[in-house]
Design a protein around this motif. Sequence first.
Motif, PDB file in Angstrom:
ATOM      1  N   SER B  29       4.212   0.632   4.315  1.00  0.00           N
ATOM      2  CA  SER B  29       5.081   0.669   3.196  1.00  0.00           C
ATOM      3  C   SER B  29       5.196  -0.876   2.430  1.00  0.00           C
ATOM      4  O   SER B  29       5.103  -1.033   1.189  1.00  0.00           O
ATOM      5  CB  SER B  29       6.482   1.029   3.381  1.00  0.00           C
ATOM      6  OG  SER B  29       7.000   0.240   4.356  1.00  0.00           O
ATOM      7  N   VAL B  30       5.150  -1.835   3.360  1.00  0.00           N
ATOM      8  CA  VAL B  30       5.310  -3.340   2.693  1.00  0.00           C
ATOM      9  C   VAL B  30       3.848  -3.400   2.118  1.00  0.00           C
ATOM     10  O   VAL B  30       3.763  -3.990   0.966  1.00  0.00           O
ATOM     11  CB  VAL B  30       5.409  -4.209   3.703  1.00  0.00           C
ATOM     12  CG1 VAL B  30       5.400  -5.554   3.506  1.00  0.00           C
ATOM     13  CG2 VAL B  30       6.786  -4.069   4.660  1.00  0.00           C
ATOM     14  N   CYS B  31       2.930  -3.085   2.675  1.00  0.00           N
ATOM     15  CA  CYS B  31       1.525  -3.131   2.264  1.00  0.00           C
ATOM     16  C   CYS B  31       1.064  -2.727   0.849  1.00  0.00           C
ATOM     17  O   CYS B  31       0.541  -3.276   0.151  1.00  0.00           O
ATOM     18  CB  CYS B  31       0.536  -2.711   3.367  1.00  0.00           C
ATOM     19  SG  CYS B  31      -1.210  -2.391   2.669  1.00  0.00           S
ATOM     20  N   LEU B  32       1.923  -1.349   0.804  1.00  0.00           N
ATOM     21  CA  LEU B  32       1.506  -0.799  -0.717  1.00  0.00           C
ATOM     22  C   LEU B  32       2.229  -1.619  -1.507  1.00  0.00           C
ATOM     23  O   LEU B  32       1.695  -1.551  -2.831  1.00  0.00           O
ATOM     24  CB  LEU B  32       2.026   0.665  -0.647  1.00  0.00           C
ATOM     25  CG  LEU B  32       1.086   1.468   0.303  1.00  0.00           C
ATOM     26  CD1 LEU B  32       1.469   2.997   0.360  1.00  0.00           C
ATOM     27  CD2 LEU B  32      -0.316   1.650  -0.323  1.00  0.00           C
ATOM     28  N   GLY B  33       3.494  -1.973  -1.371  1.00  0.00           N
ATOM     29  CA  GLY B  33       4.173  -2.802  -2.252  1.00  0.00           C
ATOM     30  C   GLY B  33       3.711  -4.053  -2.684  1.00  0.00           C
ATOM     31  O   GLY B  33       3.718  -4.381  -3.880  1.00  0.00           O
ATOM     32  N   VAL B  34       3.164  -4.777  -1.748  1.00  0.00           N
ATOM     33  CA  VAL B  34       2.449  -5.912  -2.092  1.00  0.00           C
ATOM     34  C   VAL B  34       0.954  -5.596  -2.842  1.00  0.00           C
ATOM     35  O   VAL B  34       0.717  -6.501  -3.767  1.00  0.00           O
ATOM     36  CB  VAL B  34       2.399  -6.778  -0.816  1.00  0.00           C
ATOM     37  CG1 VAL B  34       1.001  -8.014  -1.046  1.00  0.00           C
ATOM     38  CG2 VAL B  34       3.502  -7.177  -0.140  1.00  0.00           C
ATOM     39  N   MET B  35       0.610  -4.740  -2.334  1.00  0.00           N
ATOM     40  CA  MET B  35      -0.671  -4.527  -3.032  1.00  0.00           C
ATOM     41  C   MET B  35      -0.393  -4.317  -4.353  1.00  0.00           C
ATOM     42  O   MET B  35      -1.300  -4.871  -5.550  1.00  0.00           O
ATOM     43  CB  MET B  35      -1.504  -3.490  -2.461  1.00  0.00           C
ATOM     44  CG  MET B  35      -2.877  -2.927  -2.887  1.00  0.00           C
ATOM     45  SD  MET B  35      -3.243  -1.215  -3.018  1.00  0.00           S
ATOM     46  CE  MET B  35      -2.002  -0.436  -4.217  1.00  0.00           C
ATOM     47  N   LEU B  36       0.537  -3.351  -4.801  1.00  0.00           N
ATOM     48  CA  LEU B  36       0.999  -2.894  -6.281  1.00  0.00           C
ATOM     49  C   LEU B  36       1.101  -4.242  -7.063  1.00  0.00           C
ATOM     50  O   LEU B  36       0.844  -4.337  -8.248  1.00  0.00           O
ATOM     51  CB  LEU B  36       2.121  -1.995  -6.060  1.00  0.00           C
ATOM     52  CG  LEU B  36       2.312  -1.216  -7.332  1.00  0.00           C
ATOM     53  CD1 LEU B  36       0.932  -0.298  -7.510  1.00  0.00           C
ATOM     54  CD2 LEU B  36       3.494  -0.153  -7.096  1.00  0.00           C
ATOM     55  N   LEU B  37       1.934  -5.133  -6.595  1.00  0.00           N
ATOM     56  CA  LEU B  37       2.373  -6.480  -7.022  1.00  0.00           C
ATOM     57  C   LEU B  37       1.291  -7.251  -7.504  1.00  0.00           C
ATOM     58  O   LEU B  37       0.983  -7.664  -8.405  1.00  0.00           O
ATOM     59  CB  LEU B  37       3.280  -7.019  -6.400  1.00  0.00           C
ATOM     60  CG  LEU B  37       4.662  -6.697  -6.493  1.00  0.00           C
ATOM     61  CD1 LEU B  37       5.752  -7.464  -5.252  1.00  0.00           C
ATOM     62  CD2 LEU B  37       5.275  -7.377  -7.936  1.00  0.00           C
ATOM     63  N   VAL B  38       0.093  -7.088  -6.512  1.00  0.00           N
ATOM     64  CA  VAL B  38      -1.075  -8.043  -6.746  1.00  0.00           C
ATOM     65  C   VAL B  38      -1.806  -7.621  -7.537  1.00  0.00           C
ATOM     66  O   VAL B  38      -2.158  -8.318  -8.656  1.00  0.00           O
ATOM     67  CB  VAL B  38      -1.580  -8.144  -5.214  1.00  0.00           C
ATOM     68  CG1 VAL B  38      -3.201  -8.826  -5.550  1.00  0.00           C
ATOM     69  CG2 VAL B  38      -1.066  -9.055  -4.243  1.00  0.00           C
ATOM     70  N   VAL B  39      -2.124  -6.372  -7.618  1.00  0.00           N
ATOM     71  CA  VAL B  39      -3.046  -5.581  -8.936  1.00  0.00           C
ATOM     72  C   VAL B  39      -2.506  -5.966  -9.995  1.00  0.00           C
ATOM     73  O   VAL B  39      -3.026  -6.176 -11.121  1.00  0.00           O
ATOM     74  CB  VAL B  39      -3.471  -4.143  -8.365  1.00  0.00           C
ATOM     75  CG1 VAL B  39      -3.951  -3.430  -9.413  1.00  0.00           C
ATOM     76  CG2 VAL B  39      -4.210  -4.099  -6.805  1.00  0.00           C
ATOM     77  N   VAL B  40      -1.107  -5.472 -10.253  1.00  0.00           N
ATOM     78  CA  VAL B  40      -0.484  -5.346 -11.435  1.00  0.00           C
ATOM     79  C   VAL B  40      -0.562  -6.822 -11.911  1.00  0.00           C
ATOM     80  O   VAL B  40      -0.884  -6.948 -13.136  1.00  0.00           O
ATOM     81  CB  VAL B  40       1.045  -4.867 -11.538  1.00  0.00           C
ATOM     82  CG1 VAL B  40       1.522  -4.927 -12.814  1.00  0.00           C
ATOM     83  CG2 VAL B  40       0.845  -3.067 -11.239  1.00  0.00           C
ATOM     84  N   LEU B  41       0.143  -7.998 -11.248  1.00  0.00           N
ATOM     85  CA  LEU B  41       0.057  -9.200 -11.614  1.00  0.00           C
ATOM     86  C   LEU B  41      -1.521  -9.714 -12.064  1.00  0.00           C
ATOM     87  O   LEU B  41      -1.317 -10.506 -12.806  1.00  0.00           O
ATOM     88  CB  LEU B  41       0.887 -10.019 -10.637  1.00  0.00           C
ATOM     89  CG  LEU B  41       2.228  -9.775 -10.657  1.00  0.00           C
ATOM     90  CD1 LEU B  41       3.193 -10.571  -9.541  1.00  0.00           C
ATOM     91  CD2 LEU B  41       3.011  -9.721 -11.916  1.00  0.00           C
ATOM     92  N   ALA B  42      -2.322  -9.356 -11.210  1.00  0.00           N
ATOM     93  CA  ALA B  42      -3.551  -9.912 -11.517  1.00  0.00           C
ATOM     94  C   ALA B  42      -4.343  -9.254 -12.771  1.00  0.00           C
ATOM     95  O   ALA B  42      -4.744 -10.139 -13.645  1.00  0.00           O
ATOM     96  CB  ALA B  42      -4.659  -9.422 -10.236  1.00  0.00           C
TER      97      ALA B  42
END
Lengths: 218, 408
Positions: B29-42
């Motif tokens: 759950s933490v991994c998916l949240g962080v991944m989503l943030l990284v992708v969207v902000l990138a």
Amino acid sequence: MSDAILSARGLKKTFLSGDRRIEVLRGVDLAVGAGETVAIRGESGSGKSTLLNLLAGLDAPDAGTLAWDGSPDTGAARRVTFLGIVFQSFYLIPELDALQNVLMAARIRKAPASAEMRRARTLLARVGLAERADHLPAHLSGGERQRVAVARALMNSPRLILADEPTGNLDEQTGGAIIDLLLGLSAETRTTLVLVTHNAAHAARCSRQLMLHGGRFA
Amino acid sequence: MPWYFYLALKQLFPTGRRFPFFTAISVLSVCLGVMLLVVVLAVMGGFGFQIRRMIVDTEGEIQIKAQGLIGDYRSVVKRVQAVPGVAGATPYAAGILMVQYENKPAFPQMRGLDMASVENVVSLGRFVTAGSLDALDDDSVVLSEGLAESLGIPVGATLEIYTPLMLVQRDGGVILPHSVKVAGVLRIGHQQLDSSTVYCTLRLAQDLYGLARDVHGVNVRVQPGANEDDVAARINAILPPNTRAFSWMDSFADFLTVLRLEKNMMMFVLLFVVLVAAFLTMSLLLVLVLKKTREIGLLGALGASRRQIAFCFCLQGVGIGVVGTAAGLALGFTVVRFRNDIVHAITRLTGGQEMMARFYQFSELPSHIETRDLVVIVVAALVLSTLAGIVPALLAARLKPVEALRSE
């Protein structure tokens, strides 16, 4: 007894069950000398385990005093080195193998060095589990788990071992072997042993027997 | 290693056993949240970065404009080039044309370039895909790829050009177009520029728009490492009052503010995903505390202090946060790395590839992640995971050993 390892005076404990007050202990006096093995017997509900919890400092009495080796300090920090406890339900940590379960007692005192590791292995060998040091509790039988618990109780070279029905979850033969082990190790290491048990035969093997009845020693 | 640290690690990642379900779910759950943030902000950062690249690559970091036309542009260029931090300056003329090829009309942007100085500011030569920029003279033009494709015009063909000036000069007669040859085609990678732009010499642009020797502006390239705002300020100090130098950020200030605002809003909204992950971690750790009640009692019986027991469970929240964040960063960077393959696969399935390019201005999904954004993501994920571990830790610490051992 002035040189008592364990002394209790007038221990009282009452529990509330709904509106009812149940006086479990009504003034227990006890003195156990160094190297002594004492069996505490009593009927179910007589307060044996409650007394043992008080003696271990795990619970506070409503009245009375408790001293370990003459000192009223029975806090958690002192318990680490003064006391070893063996429970009826073993209480091993399922994520740790037998060796690490034994070492956990040492870890709580300080980070274990090679000396502690050697001692844990020696104790496991002494309880007959040298070959099963890396086995998880789930892969050990009831008797083997209790032997790990005995080794853990001895890990910090305590002055006193409190054993609460250590054979309660074991068959007669395995239970007998555990009592042999406890008494043997107590004699070897001159460690005082207080054994709470239903079993008259096991109690008879201790140097002294006490019968708890009506909240007091009979 | 303190026992509570050791036990926290063992409970999260037991040796020789399957990855515990609760650890896997929490970390995921933490991994998916962080991944989503990284992708969207990138990707959001990529849009801003791409726009900067597009502007700087085609116009330089600074544009000089006047209230009307810039008259003696040679003198302006000479003075600007002497300003510290300036690498080069080139004049330009710009406007809208109507072009026609085999009765197919189009209305592209015109960009008149001073061929003697343009390469000091804009290296357009590297974007040429057909023909050559060197072949560009006063009788030829270079077309953007999209325009050449839409007109169906090959390199070497003749294109007819109409300007607004011709409407003023016609005096009731027939409007005669200006005929030019197509010297080349170029592709910058920005949909708007690539879809409809005509590049010609400055002299041709001046003729088409009747500018005589005047220009619309001057593009300036700053030296590597020089601050464009500082250089723009230095240029302004030597320019006449009606002429001003603007850094690319000043020129697109409103657009960049909107872009930054959008990015911050996205980060704010997506942080709630990490917050939800933290709540999930907390509830799973609470279940773990209940499941391990008798072990907590045992630890107390062995002499562990309440604070140590609290640490043990709090550290599990931290551990989930650290592993989940690391996995999320790794997964996020992997998705960013293969973003275009993923987008192309999706658009191939949905048939929206051209629409995406037209709508978003870029033919490839851009990405650019700033260190500041990464720090915010990592700190937020770790802080929330740690907070998620505190409530179960306090619950565990409050358990009395004797009651915990007695629990069923």
